[in-house]
Design an enzyme around this catalytic site. Structure first.
Site, PDB file in Angstrom:
ATOM      1  N   SER A 446      77.966  29.866  32.808  1.00  5.92           N
ATOM      2  CA  SER A 446      78.571  30.953  32.046  1.00  5.92           C
ATOM      3  C   SER A 446      80.093  30.892  32.159  1.00  5.92           C
ATOM      4  CB  SER A 446      78.011  32.298  32.534  1.00  5.92           C
ATOM      5  OG  SER A 446      78.428  33.352  31.720  1.00  5.92           O
ATOM      6  N   ASP A 498      70.654  31.193  23.387  1.00  5.03           N
ATOM      7  CA  ASP A 498      71.681  31.775  24.263  1.00  5.03           C
ATOM      8  C   ASP A 498      72.830  32.357  23.443  1.00  5.03           C
ATOM      9  OD1 ASP A 498      73.549  32.389  26.159  1.00  5.03           O
ATOM     10  OD2 ASP A 498      73.587  30.428  27.102  1.00  5.03           O
TER      11      ASP A 498
END
Length: 664
Positions: A446, A498
């Site tokens: 991330s 995602d």
């Protein structure tokens, strides 16, 4: 539809948003009215107790008041059900009904006060049942009034009372006038201040310094630019998202063309390369997940983690590793040891220090892969969120690198912080002194994946054999030239749909336009869209057919001209404060396109077999391109596919499957 205008200001609620809350209140009021009527009928003629006369009058007026409220609510709900998001004409009488309904709160408030006084009067000696019912009535009145006040606060738009102004083409030609320029500046400045106050309120629990204040202003301007050119209320966005999800599922269910299937058939050489990278990614994802410390360890081991950490981590702080930052009871370090399986002596440096633009990381020796691993933590605090949201672009200029370009500002500052620590503090020198033959590998998930990628670019010249594995990095990270430059040494791993990997300002602008387009063309009332969407998300079924506003009807029969796509952008909205120079539906992109770093491995869920007590998910992986992630996909898994445990599970599953195939 445009925000409702009442009391001379715009509110963050539409005229078609009163169906569901109004129906719920109507149900409560009906049950309430029937209960009071039954009580009054049963006890009629039996109000001879002390205070009974007042009780008789109280119940009689309450019945009339509740009947009036029920009538007003019925009309309000009925009118709110009419029309569609883009055809508010049938609801033009709703503000008058809303005034009537709000006016009825005044006698209800007075009657609630009188009821409270009557119940608390010690001289009243009526039946216990009657007193309890009156007490319940008083409590119900106050609960409804309090919830109404909370609702008013929620839908209050701080900018709704500003003077609406429009700069037509003739005014545009005279934009040099100080009055127009000052008015435009004042509206923009007010909007920025409103967003800045909201961000400060959300971050009230963290210590704020100059960096925070600069970040607050930058993020506030970002939100102001994004939201100032639309006249959609939150429920419109929710309806648009559920329609987009169904439209997307409908398109995915269509059979693919044979050419499209053939183009995804990888060669043997590419497949071998993919197998190697998947094995490495599964290994290094452990380090990226371990950087999250005890929150990740407890999340993945909810029943045993605390016992294991309490037993292993309460001893003395290890002195072999250079540890900075707060780690009470060594829970973070103990979790990292458990997840990675390394020893104390394998860690060169661990930093738990966390501020805006300064994120935790650790440096360790990986003897299995003969690598010095720099693992950067992802988003886990308010400071990290502020770093994520500092999404302005800035130039990245490096010596001997021709492919200079734009990068994400906040993540670049975080990478600069770690770069200074690694180089200026001699951390990497110390690591290579211990293991000079090892290669350098940088990993992160991330925010950590984005930071690791930019850090790898900074260190590439000094360490030519460097490799970087970025798991679920942010989509708006590097300009095209830098993204192409990183394909030789960075591998990005994206799972499924995602959201973060597709998150960039151009993609967000595209999503906004898709929402405007689909809500402007759907002829279903909003409450039907939301109810159908909730059913679809929970229970599945076939996607909607998406009929448009003009399907099967004559445009002349409409009560009011439709709100076209451009009308839902406030450039021409009659009920919102337009900022003339803000982006228009057909305007060129305001933000440069930024892309994912390196070569991209896309892991998708192929099939799932759900049994009584377990569910087995099969994954498949292939090399992909940045264009695949140029649009945000709406799905319940758009958040879960980003989670580190899901990424690790998918990579482990692929590694095991491919390992078993090789052994076969």
């Amino acid at each position: 539809m445009p925000g409702l205008v009442v009391f001379g200001r715009r509110w963050a609620i539409g005229s078609d948003d009163f169906v569901l809350p109004g129906a719920f209140e109507l149900f409560v009021r009906l049950v309430w009215w029937i209960g009071i009527l039954a009580l009054y009928t049963v006890h009629k003629g039996q109000f001879n107790c002390p205070g009974g006369g007042l009780l008789h009058s109280y119940l009689l007026v309450l019945l009339i008041l509740l009947a009036s409220i029920i009538c007003a609510l019925s009309a309000l709900v009925y009118i709110s059900m009419q029309g569609t998001i883009s055809n508010p004409g049938p609801r033009k009488s709703l503000p008058k009904l809303l005034y009537t309904r709000l006016l009825l709160y005044l006698p209800e408030l007075i009657w609630a006060v009188l009821g409270a006084v009557w119940v608390s009067d010690s001289s009243v000696h009526c039946e216990k049942t009657v007193i309890n019912v009156i007490m319940g009535t008083v409590i119900a009145s106050w609960v409804i009034i309090i919830f109404t006040i909370i609702g008013v606060v929620i839908v209050f738009d701080p900018l709704g009372g500003k003077k609406t102004f429009y700069l037509t083409d003739s005014v545009n030609r005279n934009l040099e006038s100080s009055q127009s320029g000052q008015l435009l500046y004042n509206v923009k400045n007010t909007a920025t201040r409103v967003w800045e106050k909201r961000i400060r309120l959300l971050c009230c629990c963290i210590v704020q310094d100059d960096d925070h204040r600069v970040a607050f202003t930058s993020i506030a301007e970002l939100f102001r630019n994004y939201f100032s050119d639309t006249d959609l209320v939150p429920s419109d966005i929710a309806a648009g998202l559920t329609l987009l999800h169904q439209e997307q599922d409908k398109m995915e269910s269509c059979p693919k063309e044979p050419e499209e299937v053939l183009c995804h058939s990888p060669s043997s050489l590419v497949t071998d390369d993919l197998d190697i990278e998947l094995e490495n990614a599964a290994h290094y994802m452990l380090f990226a997940a371990a950087a999250y410390g005890w929150p990740y360890y407890i999340y993945t081991n909810p029943f045993t983690a605390l016992c294991k950490l309490s037993g292993d981590c309460c001893g003395n702080r290890p002195t072999d590793s250079d540890i900075t930052g707060s780690d009470r009871h060594n829970f973070h370090f103990g979790s990292i040891l458990k997840i990675t399986g390394l020893q104390y002596r394998d860690f060169i440096h661990i930093s738990f220090h966390n501020k805006i633009y300064e994120i935790p990381f650790f440096v360790a020796l990986d003897h299995k892969k003969e690598a010095i691993v720099v693992a950067v933590r992802g988003t886990l605090s308010f400071e990290d969120i502020l770093t994520d949201l500092s999404a302005d672009c800035e130039d990245l200029t490096l010596e001997d690198v021709l492919e200079n370009g734009f990068v994400h500002k906040g993540i670049t500052q975080a990478a600069n912080y770690i770069y200074r620590k690694l180089i200026n503090d001699g951390i990497l020198n110390q690591a290579f002194t211990i293991a000079p033959e090892y290669k350098l590998v940088i990993v992160g998930h991330s925010l950590g994946g984005g930071t690791a990628s930019i850090l790898a670019i900074m260190l590439r010249n000094s360490f030519p054999t460097l490799r970087c594995y970025a798991f679920s990095p942010p989509g708006g990270l590097l300009s095209k030239s830098l993204a192409d430059y990183t394909k030789n040494f960075i591998v990005s791993v994206i799972v499924g749909k995602d959201l973060v990997a597709r998150l960039s300002m151009p993609n967000m602008e595209d999503l906004k336009r898709r929402i405007v387009r689909i809500v402007a063309n759907c002829n279903r009332p909003k409450y039907q869209i939301l109810l159908r969407g909730c059913w679809y998300e929970v229970f599945g079924g076939d996607p909607d057919n998406f009929p448009t506003e003009l399907d099967g009807r004559n445009q002349d029969a409409l009560t009011q001209p439709l709100l076209a796509e451009e009308s839902l952008m406030v450039h021409r909205s009659p009920s919102y404060n337009a900022l003339e120079d803000e982006s228009h539906l057909n305007s060129p992109p305001q933000y440069p396109h930024l892309y994912l770093p390196g070569k991209i491995i896309h892991v998708v869920e192929e099939s799932s077999s759900r049994r009584l007590c377990s569910s087995e998910v099969k994954y498949t992986a292939r090399w992909s391109t940045e264009t695949v992630f140029s649009s945000i996909l709406i799905s319940p898994k758009m958040i879960t596919d980003h989670m580190p445990d899901v990424v690790l599970k998918a990579l482990d599953s692929l590694s095991q499957d491919r390992g078993s195939c090789i052994s076969c």
